[in-house]
Design a protein around this motif. Structure first.
Motif, PDB file in Angstrom:
ATOM      1  N   HIS A  28      -8.939  15.405   3.061  1.00 20.10           N
ATOM      2  CA  HIS A  28      -9.038  15.877   4.083  1.00 20.10           C
ATOM      3  C   HIS A  28      -9.806  14.934   5.448  1.00 20.10           C
ATOM      4  O   HIS A  28     -10.580  15.259   6.310  1.00 20.10           O
ATOM      5  CB  HIS A  28     -10.431  16.971   4.308  1.00 20.10           C
ATOM      6  N   VAL A  29      -9.270  13.396   5.334  1.00 26.66           N
ATOM      7  CA  VAL A  29      -9.853  12.530   6.020  1.00 26.66           C
ATOM      8  C   VAL A  29      -9.054  12.553   7.534  1.00 26.66           C
ATOM      9  O   VAL A  29      -7.600  12.951   7.976  1.00 26.66           O
ATOM     10  CB  VAL A  29      -9.735  11.664   5.229  1.00 26.66           C
ATOM     11  N   VAL A  72       0.360  -1.688  -0.008  1.00 25.74           N
ATOM     12  CA  VAL A  72      -0.116   0.274   0.294  1.00 25.74           C
ATOM     13  C   VAL A  72       0.472   1.031  -0.042  1.00 25.74           C
ATOM     14  O   VAL A  72       1.721   1.275   0.573  1.00 25.74           O
ATOM     15  CB  VAL A  72      -0.717   0.201   0.838  1.00 25.74           C
ATOM     16  N   THR A  73       0.696   2.038  -1.284  1.00 31.91           N
ATOM     17  CA  THR A  73       1.158   3.143  -0.684  1.00 31.91           C
ATOM     18  C   THR A  73       0.522   4.460  -0.966  1.00 31.91           C
ATOM     19  O   THR A  73      -0.311   4.371  -2.006  1.00 31.91           O
ATOM     20  CB  THR A  73       2.588   3.720  -1.919  1.00 31.91           C
ATOM     21  N   LEU A  74       0.401   5.646  -0.611  1.00 32.08           N
ATOM     22  CA  LEU A  74      -0.117   6.130  -0.114  1.00 32.08           C
ATOM     23  C   LEU A  74      -0.330   7.300  -0.902  1.00 32.08           C
ATOM     24  O   LEU A  74       1.344   8.270  -0.531  1.00 32.08           O
ATOM     25  CB  LEU A  74      -0.656   7.187   0.827  1.00 32.08           C
ATOM     26  N   ASP A  75      -0.809   8.439  -1.991  1.00 27.59           N
ATOM     27  CA  ASP A  75      -0.034  10.130  -2.551  1.00 27.59           C
ATOM     28  C   ASP A  75      -0.710  11.301  -0.926  1.00 27.59           C
ATOM     29  O   ASP A  75      -1.805  11.317  -1.026  1.00 27.59           O
ATOM     30  CB  ASP A  75      -1.058  10.170  -3.802  1.00 27.59           C
ATOM     31  N   GLY A  76       0.612  11.829  -0.856  1.00 25.81           N
ATOM     32  CA  GLY A  76       0.360  12.962  -0.321  1.00 25.81           C
ATOM     33  C   GLY A  76      -1.060  13.981  -0.231  1.00 25.81           C
ATOM     34  O   GLY A  76      -1.259  14.302   0.598  1.00 25.81           O
ATOM     35  N   LEU A  77      -0.946  14.695  -1.557  1.00 27.37           N
ATOM     36  CA  LEU A  77      -1.639  14.994  -2.100  1.00 27.37           C
ATOM     37  C   LEU A  77      -2.887  15.231  -2.130  1.00 27.37           C
ATOM     38  O   LEU A  77      -3.635  15.328  -2.076  1.00 27.37           O
ATOM     39  CB  LEU A  77      -0.889  15.433  -3.756  1.00 27.37           C
ATOM     40  N   VAL A  95       4.382  13.359  -1.752  1.00 27.71           N
ATOM     41  CA  VAL A  95       4.702  12.367  -0.530  1.00 27.71           C
ATOM     42  C   VAL A  95       4.715  11.454  -1.390  1.00 27.71           C
ATOM     43  O   VAL A  95       3.447  11.132  -2.048  1.00 27.71           O
ATOM     44  CB  VAL A  95       4.134  13.472   0.534  1.00 27.71           C
ATOM     45  N   GLY A 110       1.556  18.684   0.105  1.00 30.62           N
ATOM     46  CA  GLY A 110       2.357  17.535  -0.123  1.00 30.62           C
ATOM     47  C   GLY A 110       2.794  17.586  -1.140  1.00 30.62           C
ATOM     48  O   GLY A 110       2.237  17.441  -2.386  1.00 30.62           O
ATOM     49  N   LEU A 141       3.660   7.928   1.239  1.00 28.84           N
ATOM     50  CA  LEU A 141       4.094   6.594   2.298  1.00 28.84           C
ATOM     51  C   LEU A 141       3.740   5.547   2.180  1.00 28.84           C
ATOM     52  O   LEU A 141       3.016   5.530   0.776  1.00 28.84           O
ATOM     53  CB  LEU A 141       2.449   7.531   3.278  1.00 28.84           C
ATOM     54  N   LEU A 172      -4.267  12.542   0.000  1.00 29.82           N
ATOM     55  CA  LEU A 172      -4.576  12.916   1.554  1.00 29.82           C
ATOM     56  C   LEU A 172      -5.049  13.417   1.889  1.00 29.82           C
ATOM     57  O   LEU A 172      -5.449  14.350   2.668  1.00 29.82           O
ATOM     58  CB  LEU A 172      -3.063  11.727   1.810  1.00 29.82           C
ATOM     59  N   PHE A 173      -3.907  14.810   1.426  1.00 31.09           N
ATOM     60  CA  PHE A 173      -4.257  16.169   1.676  1.00 31.09           C
ATOM     61  C   PHE A 173      -5.383  16.748   1.845  1.00 31.09           C
ATOM     62  O   PHE A 173      -6.562  17.493   2.669  1.00 31.09           O
ATOM     63  CB  PHE A 173      -2.858  16.895   1.576  1.00 31.09           C
ATOM     64  N   PHE A 174      -5.598  16.087   0.140  1.00 33.39           N
ATOM     65  CA  PHE A 174      -7.249  17.183   0.044  1.00 33.39           C
ATOM     66  C   PHE A 174      -8.058  16.329   0.447  1.00 33.39           C
ATOM     67  O   PHE A 174      -9.317  16.881   0.077  1.00 33.39           O
ATOM     68  CB  PHE A 174      -6.862  17.910  -1.888  1.00 33.39           C
ATOM     69  N   LEU A 199      -6.322   9.570   9.602  1.00 29.36           N
ATOM     70  CA  LEU A 199      -6.020   8.580   8.917  1.00 29.36           C
ATOM     71  C   LEU A 199      -5.703   7.778  10.184  1.00 29.36           C
ATOM     72  O   LEU A 199      -4.756   8.652  11.315  1.00 29.36           O
ATOM     73  CB  LEU A 199      -5.532   8.802   7.936  1.00 29.36           C
ATOM     74  N   LEU A 230      -2.767  10.593  11.620  1.00 31.75           N
ATOM     75  CA  LEU A 230      -2.655  11.141  11.134  1.00 31.75           C
ATOM     76  C   LEU A 230      -4.109  11.854  10.647  1.00 31.75           C
ATOM     77  O   LEU A 230      -4.863  11.855   9.867  1.00 31.75           O
ATOM     78  CB  LEU A 230      -2.422  10.673   9.495  1.00 31.75           C
ATOM     79  N   TYR A 236      -0.459  17.474   9.937  1.00 28.80           N
ATOM     80  CA  TYR A 236      -0.051  18.458   9.244  1.00 28.80           C
ATOM     81  C   TYR A 236      -0.503  18.765   7.468  1.00 28.80           C
ATOM     82  O   TYR A 236      -1.475  18.683   7.222  1.00 28.80           O
ATOM     83  CB  TYR A 236       0.143  16.948   7.730  1.00 28.80           C
ATOM     84  N   GLY A 292      -4.825  16.434   8.396  1.00 29.27           N
ATOM     85  CA  GLY A 292      -4.210  17.680   8.085  1.00 29.27           C
ATOM     86  C   GLY A 292      -4.806  17.736   6.915  1.00 29.27           C
ATOM     87  O   GLY A 292      -6.246  17.300   6.336  1.00 29.27           O
TER      88      GLY A 292
END
Lengths: 340, 340
Positions: A280-281, A269-274, B269, B266, B271, A276-278, A283, B283, B262, B285
């Motif tokens: 707004h959850v 599993v890899t999560l994209d930072g941007l 980025v 990002g 994860l 995830l940022f938008f 985690l 987490l 955060y 943000g």
């Protein structure tokens, strides 16, 4: 004693292992009443996780205390006890904050091999919880569920902040997902959407308190959750699988400001930072601090308020562990209990 | 009117733009008192974010209401107002839950270009908050900070659950990081560790309430945080940069069960799911719901209890916007204010 050992992917054998003994004065040795096969046992069984030589298997256990070390004070021989998949001291700052599965002295029980007749439990005072009395046989599956899958589903529901007024979606219809439904119901969730396409699992989900069933997966599943929640997404989503698809399905099904509780052990599993940022959850997840919940779960089971043992739809003697693994691998069983 | 326009990476010009007008009955038009350059403006300025033709710049603003549409009731011409970088209706379910920056009707203010003399603000009732009275000139930088960097640092601190008894670490010593320190202090944090290697920024961090300064970065920075927290990591970590290194620095500096807030946008980025799983952190943000905090922040500033305007260490007239961008790009300035 007899115990299950994984020799290579697909090759589980029940064979003679050395009897465990008290090593440290904080140890206990228990004689198991039952143990079981975990979804996470399937990762090495399937060869997805590497195995370094023959490995004792299993980390879920209930049984009767056989012996305790000189410093153990909270459990004694003859008591029926339950513990979690990480031994913990239950006194360090991390334990006291409720994260016993990250205890500074934690020890993984899997390395000790709980699919066996006897098991050494380190840090017994901080790890084991005794039932009020010797339980009747029909309650044993439910107590065994508390050792991992119930506690894990419970943590998923807590991490997702399931509660009154909340719409909770559950990604994954294995034992953990189903018990996430049960936990969300116990925590007072208003609406519980189980994502499942298997009739028998849907049925159990409904029995455990699901109010809606969504059979679609991936983007279609997300669209369905949005449709059921006024376009916004669920307040709380429990992720109980641990794949890239299930994790994204969980995040995308959650409204901004909502909570994802993830308890599936993430593989690739890899999560994209941007993204995830938008999203707004919130985690949160990881290895469930089952020890935190054991007293409450034991109470609920002892008083027959919940019946988590129903997730075991296959019961075999320990000697047939290989068949138990095969049945779970082929998804013929939700979860297999092994009587000892 | 005059306004800043980005033509290509490194090429910001102040030029004549059309005066904004009321378009929808929920709009307001304000005459800016001040605006500023944001760290996130540097992404397109540096060519890291693509720009599609000449783009008006800026999304931070304070000023006096010039005109309002027929349906606007909460602000009126002549009032001094502050708004956030997303217009929001402040009435939808997401806004009511405190996530105005994910409002179902949100509009990004950046597209309208706040580095200008006049600005159209959509959804004025849900976006703008008026000060109790016309502020004195010396308070204007602080009110301007509330439009983004203060509100963003505040959200970082809230998302990291900074509060009484907590040790908070702050990754990033830009305006947002520094105001994250201020927010953690206001929220009652016991200990605040600012991670910075710049003397002037360290000084402001200490003034805002930091109790410790850590100059190391990356793994060394993490080791230092662990050393300061009995080997466990901080309870709360504010991530205010938005790079892979800073995000991992934040996650690794947080104890199991702790909270990462955060707010750095990002960029590149990613994860790893398994690493996140075993980190056991919370987490949260994303784009800060500044609107939620504006009433409280305005109060604190109006009563001179906080002085967030100190993050502006360069003040230039709007006509010199190009120099303001250069100074921030070259890290000669923490944050540049543009008088209008």
């Amino acid at each position: 004693m007899r115990g299950a050992v994984l020799h290579a992917p697909g090759d589980v054998r029940v064979e003679e292992r050395e009897d465990p003994k008290i090593v440290a004065p904080t140890d206990a040795v228990i004689r198991l009443s039952a143990t079981c096969v975990c979804g996470s046992d399937l990762w090495p069984y399937r060869g997805i996780e590497a195995v370094d030589g023959p490995s004792p298997m299993g980390h879920e256990y209930v049984g009767v205390v056989e012996a305790v070390g000189g410093e153990v004070t909270s459990v004694k021989p003859g008591q029926f006890v339950i513990g979690s998949f990480f031994a913990s001291d239950n006194t360090c700052e991390i334990c006291q904050a409720g994260y016993q599965s990250s205890c500074v002295r934690r020890e993984p029980m899997g390395a000790l091999g709980a699919q066996a007749e006897l098991l050494r439990v380190p840090l017994a005072d901080g790890t084991l919880v005794a039932t009020p009395d010797m339980p009747s046989a029909d309650l044993i599956p439910s107590f065994l569920a508390a050792s991992d899958v119930l506690g894990t589903g419970w943590f998923g529901a807590v991490a997702a902040q399931a509660g009154p007024g909340k719409t909770v979606a559950v990604v994954g219809d294995g034992a953990v997902g189903l018990l996430g439904v049960l936990a969300a119901k116990q925590l007072g969730a208003e609406r519980i959407i189980a994502m499942s396409r298997h009739a028998s699992r849907q049925k159990l989900a409904l029995e455990y308190g699901a109010t809606d069933i969504v059979t679609e997966r991936g983007d279609e599943g997300v669209a369905k959750i949005k449709e059921l929640t006024g376009g916004l997404g669920a307040h709380s989503v429990i992720e109980a699988v641990g794949t890239q698809e299930s994790m994204l399905q969980a995040i995308h099904s959650t409204r901004p400001g909502g909570h994802v509780g993830y308890v599936g052990v993430g593989h690739d599993v890899t999560l994209d930072g941007l993204e995830l940022f938008f999203s707004h959850v919130h985690l949160h997840g990881g290895p469930a601090p089952v020890r935190q919940y054991l007293p409450r779960l034991i109470d609920l089971i002892f008083n027959q308020e919940i019946d988590p043992g129903k997730v075991f739809d296959l019961e075999l003697p320990l000697s047939q562990a290989a068949e138990a693994y095969r049945a779970m691998d082929e998804r013929r069983a939700i979860k297999a209990l092994l009587t000892v």
